[in-house]
Design a protein around this motif. Structure first.
Motif, short mmCIF file in Angstrom:
data_model
loop_
_atom_site.label_atom_id
_atom_site.label_comp_id
_atom_site.label_asym_id
_atom_site.label_seq_id
_atom_site.Cartn_x
_atom_site.Cartn_y
_atom_site.Cartn_z
N LYS A 112 26.78 9.99 -0.73
CA LYS A 112 26.15 8.61 -1.36
C LYS A 112 26.40 8.61 -2.60
O LYS A 112 25.97 7.56 -3.11
CB LYS A 112 24.63 8.98 -1.08
CG LYS A 112 23.82 10.00 -1.97
CD LYS A 112 22.47 10.23 -1.57
CE LYS A 112 21.77 10.97 -2.43
NZ LYS A 112 20.34 11.01 -2.32
N LYS A 113 26.84 9.54 -3.26
CA LYS A 113 27.12 9.88 -4.82
C LYS A 113 27.57 8.23 -5.33
O LYS A 113 27.22 7.93 -6.37
CB LYS A 113 28.00 10.61 -5.24
CG LYS A 113 27.30 12.18 -4.88
CD LYS A 113 28.52 13.26 -5.46
CE LYS A 113 28.83 13.24 -6.69
NZ LYS A 113 29.88 14.32 -6.79
N PHE A 114 28.46 7.74 -4.70
CA PHE A 114 29.33 6.57 -5.25
C PHE A 114 28.78 5.03 -4.59
O PHE A 114 29.37 4.02 -5.09
CB PHE A 114 30.57 6.76 -4.99
CG PHE A 114 31.23 8.13 -5.38
CD1 PHE A 114 31.06 8.65 -6.49
CD2 PHE A 114 31.87 8.91 -4.19
CE1 PHE A 114 31.56 9.88 -6.55
CE2 PHE A 114 32.14 10.20 -4.45
CZ PHE A 114 32.18 10.78 -5.55
N ASP A 115 27.66 5.19 -3.75
CA ASP A 115 27.18 3.89 -3.26
C ASP A 115 26.90 2.82 -4.33
O ASP A 115 26.53 3.15 -5.46
CB ASP A 115 25.74 4.25 -2.48
CG ASP A 115 25.97 4.88 -1.14
OD1 ASP A 115 27.02 5.02 -0.73
OD2 ASP A 115 24.90 5.22 -0.80
N SER A 116 27.53 1.60 -3.93
CA SER A 116 27.44 0.44 -4.77
C SER A 116 26.59 -0.79 -4.03
O SER A 116 26.89 -1.46 -3.50
CB SER A 116 28.86 0.13 -5.00
OG SER A 116 28.91 -1.09 -6.06
N PRO A 117 25.23 -0.55 -3.93
CA PRO A 117 24.22 -1.41 -3.23
C PRO A 117 24.63 -2.98 -3.43
O PRO A 117 24.37 -3.91 -2.85
CB PRO A 117 23.09 -0.87 -3.97
CG PRO A 117 23.14 0.66 -4.01
CD PRO A 117 24.31 0.50 -4.81
N ASP A 118 25.15 -3.15 -4.61
CA ASP A 118 25.05 -4.52 -4.95
C ASP A 118 26.09 -5.35 -4.25
O ASP A 118 26.33 -6.40 -3.93
CB ASP A 118 25.53 -5.04 -6.58
CG ASP A 118 24.29 -4.38 -7.35
OD1 ASP A 118 23.18 -4.65 -6.74
OD2 ASP A 118 24.37 -4.34 -8.30
N VAL A 119 27.29 -4.60 -3.92
CA VAL A 119 28.32 -5.36 -3.20
C VAL A 119 28.92 -4.25 -2.07
O VAL A 119 29.89 -3.59 -2.42
CB VAL A 119 29.53 -5.57 -4.09
CG1 VAL A 119 29.38 -7.04 -4.93
CG2 VAL A 119 29.81 -4.47 -5.46
N PRO A 120 28.24 -4.18 -0.94
CA PRO A 120 28.39 -3.02 -0.10
C PRO A 120 29.49 -3.41 1.02
O PRO A 120 29.77 -2.31 1.82
CB PRO A 120 27.09 -2.98 0.59
CG PRO A 120 26.58 -4.47 0.66
CD PRO A 120 26.86 -4.97 -0.68
#
Length: 541
Positions: free
Chosen positions: A399-407
């Motif tokens: 999950k360290k690199f999750d980018s919720p804005d553009v998934p």
């Protein structure tokens, strides 16, 4: 100067913005010769060096991560040459990426240095040239680690050159260190704002000296120098940010970040699938992606954690929860969007290894979460890459690199790619002091990292290179260091064959009795070279 062919495609520099302070201005109807000799034009040229980092690091990370002890393919196949070594040759998929992109970066840097001699003089010019020296040195460092001796090109090439020779690895390291020592006296001091600072240079110098120390032409003095520079990068700063907080999506520019490849929403809105990066995409299960209307991110199912990577973490280590998404809610991104998780319904759960020997852990968890189906409760040992998964959610995801804005796109992450951070500076110092013969000081540096993680101090009796590699695995999982770590320490063959379920020691056997450690010089570069005496790396001849 040794000659080199550089794929001098039209150097229409990719004037895409990084952060606001690195925005570039493309003025039409102005020639390069006119534009780059102005302060504004030269600043744009400097910023194009930063933009090239996106092409080096923002695409498929096989050369950084594949074929190691920590990551292996799950359901989807990786390039077999880089992931298994059995089919590795000069035309293998992915082999040319760093070669091409780093030489493109070097050409841009050389162009910048050329105009630096004739551009308008400003108070910022010295620091700007120092930043470019750092970026050029970084490109050469990636090349020499990956391919061995490479051609050192420091002149701006205006016309294609079709004949080139190789410098030795020793010459390459000498140049890189000289370049970084020069940059150290030129760049600005102070807090990181996206530009190269003295601490970033100190960090990279430490890693270069550390790496050279292992080479046949290195010496114990290199390890001592690495320790000194690592301490200078640390600069007395402790690790005060909770590990999980380091990786919150809006916290990329925290005080422990020393250097990164930068992205933001505005820089990718035109085409997120092209202008973002792929770091979030690779590490873990396919989770449904766009088909589930925003419930989950898109994953590749390729660089999945090995059982060794999962086993690195003990019960009190905060990096376990800080690294992996152990609890997936009905909507994946509720982890970020909801402050209170207590009322959320759990969809999947991945139990840690300390549950394995005590059945009450599982019973208690399922009793507390009756909504979790037995099939969605993943027992320890069942969710690593080697279980040959066929269904979604069958490997644990990072999950360290999750980018919720553009998934939803493979290349849509707008998270920065962190290249140098304080936690690694401490680990570089630990390794350097150990190799320099001062294990006590090295252990002190390593235990700063462990203290932040909430685990007991390591002891002198267990402090060796294998322990450092384990600690680097815990601290830096998914960050783009692992192949270089194993190659540097001479442990690639042993560790990859021990922990990667698709690699045997025999996979590394190459031509001429050589092992396939260095990657081959790409065939495209060989075909374009009219110097018939140019040597391929011996394992591939």
């Amino acid at each position: 100067m040794k000659k080199i062919y550089i794929a001098i495609l039209s150097l229409s520099l990719a004037f895409t913005s990084c952060k606001d302070f690195l925005e570039e201005e493309n003025l039409s109807n102005t020639t390069a010769e006119e534009f780059y000799v102005t302060a504004v034009g030269f600043e744009n040229l400097v910023n194009s060096n930063y933009s090239q980092l996106r092409d080096i690091y923002g695409n498929e990370p096989w050369l950084f991560c594949a074929g190691t002890d920590m990551y292996a393919e799950g359901r989807n196949a990786e390039p077999p040459g880089l992931s298994r070594y059995t089919q590795l040759n000069s035309s293998s998929d992915g082999v040319a990426l760093l070669y091409d992109e780093c030489y493109e970066a070097i050409q841009i840097a050389n162009m910048t240095m050329y105009y630096g001699d004739i551009t308008e003089q400003t108070d910022a010019l010295t620091a700007q040239l120092g930043e470019v020296k750092y970026l050029r040195a970084n490109a050469f460092f990636l090349l020499v680690q990956t391919y061995g001796g490479v051609s050192l090109v420091t002149d701006y090439i205006k016309e294609p050159v079709l004949e080139f020779s190789r410098n030795s690895e020793e010459e390459a390291y000498s140049f890189i260190i000289s370049e970084l020592e020069s940059a150290l006296s030129m760049v600005n001091d102070g807090a990181y704002d996206g530009h190269v600072t003295k601490r970033a240079v100190e960090h990279l110098l430490a890693k270069v000296y550390l790496t050279r120390g292992y080479e046949s032409f290195g010496s114990s003095a290199d390890f001592s120098a690495a320790a000194t520079h690592a301490d200078a990068a640390i600069d007395g700063e402790g690790l005060t940010i909770a590990f999980n907080d380091l990786w919150l999506p809006d916290n990329d520019m925290n005080t422990e970040t020393l250097f990164s490849v930068q992205y933001d929403d505005s820089s990718v809105t035109v085409n997120p699938s092209s202008y973002g990066n792929q770091q979030a995409y690779f590490f873990g299960s396919y989770l449904g992606g766009a088909e589930v209307a925003g419930d989950a991110p898109y994953r590749s199912y390729t660089l999945c954690p090995t059982q060794y990577a999962i086993d690195l973490f003990e019960q009190s280590d905060e990096r376990w929860e800080g690294t992996f998404m152990t609890t997936i809610y009905d909507r994946y991104f509720d982890y970020y969007d909801e402050d209170d998780h207590s009322g959320l319904s759990v969809f999947h759960y991945y139990e840690p290894k300390w549950y394995a020997n005590d059945a009450t852990y599982k019973a208690d968890y399922l009793a507390a979460h009756p909504e979790v189906l037995e099939t969605n409760y993943h027992e320890y040992g069942t969710y690593n890459a080697s279980v040959n998964p066929s269904n979604d959610y069958e490997t644990i995801t990072v999950k360290k690199f999750d980018s919720p804005d553009v998934p939803f796109s493979a290349s849509s992450s707008v998270r920065d790619i962190v290249l140098a951070r304080l936690g690694e500076s401490y680990l570089i110092a630990a390794e350097a002091y150990l190799k320099a013969g001062d294990a006590t000081t090295g252990l002190d540096r390593l235990n700063v990292v462990r203290e932040r993680a909430g685990v007991a101090d390591a002891t002198l009796a267990e402090f060796d290179i294998d322990y450092i590699l384990d600690e680097r695995g815990r601290e830096l999982l998914g960050e783009y260091h692992r192949w270089f770590d194993l190659k540097r320490t001479g442990t690639l063959v042993d560790r990859a064959s021990m922990y990667h379920y698709l690699i045997e020691t025999s996979n590394f056997a190459g031509a001429n009795g050589e092992q396939k450690i260095l990657r081959p010089i790409p065939q495209t570069a060989l075909d374009l070279n009219q110097n018939q005496d140019f040597e391929q790396n011996p394992a591939y001849e």
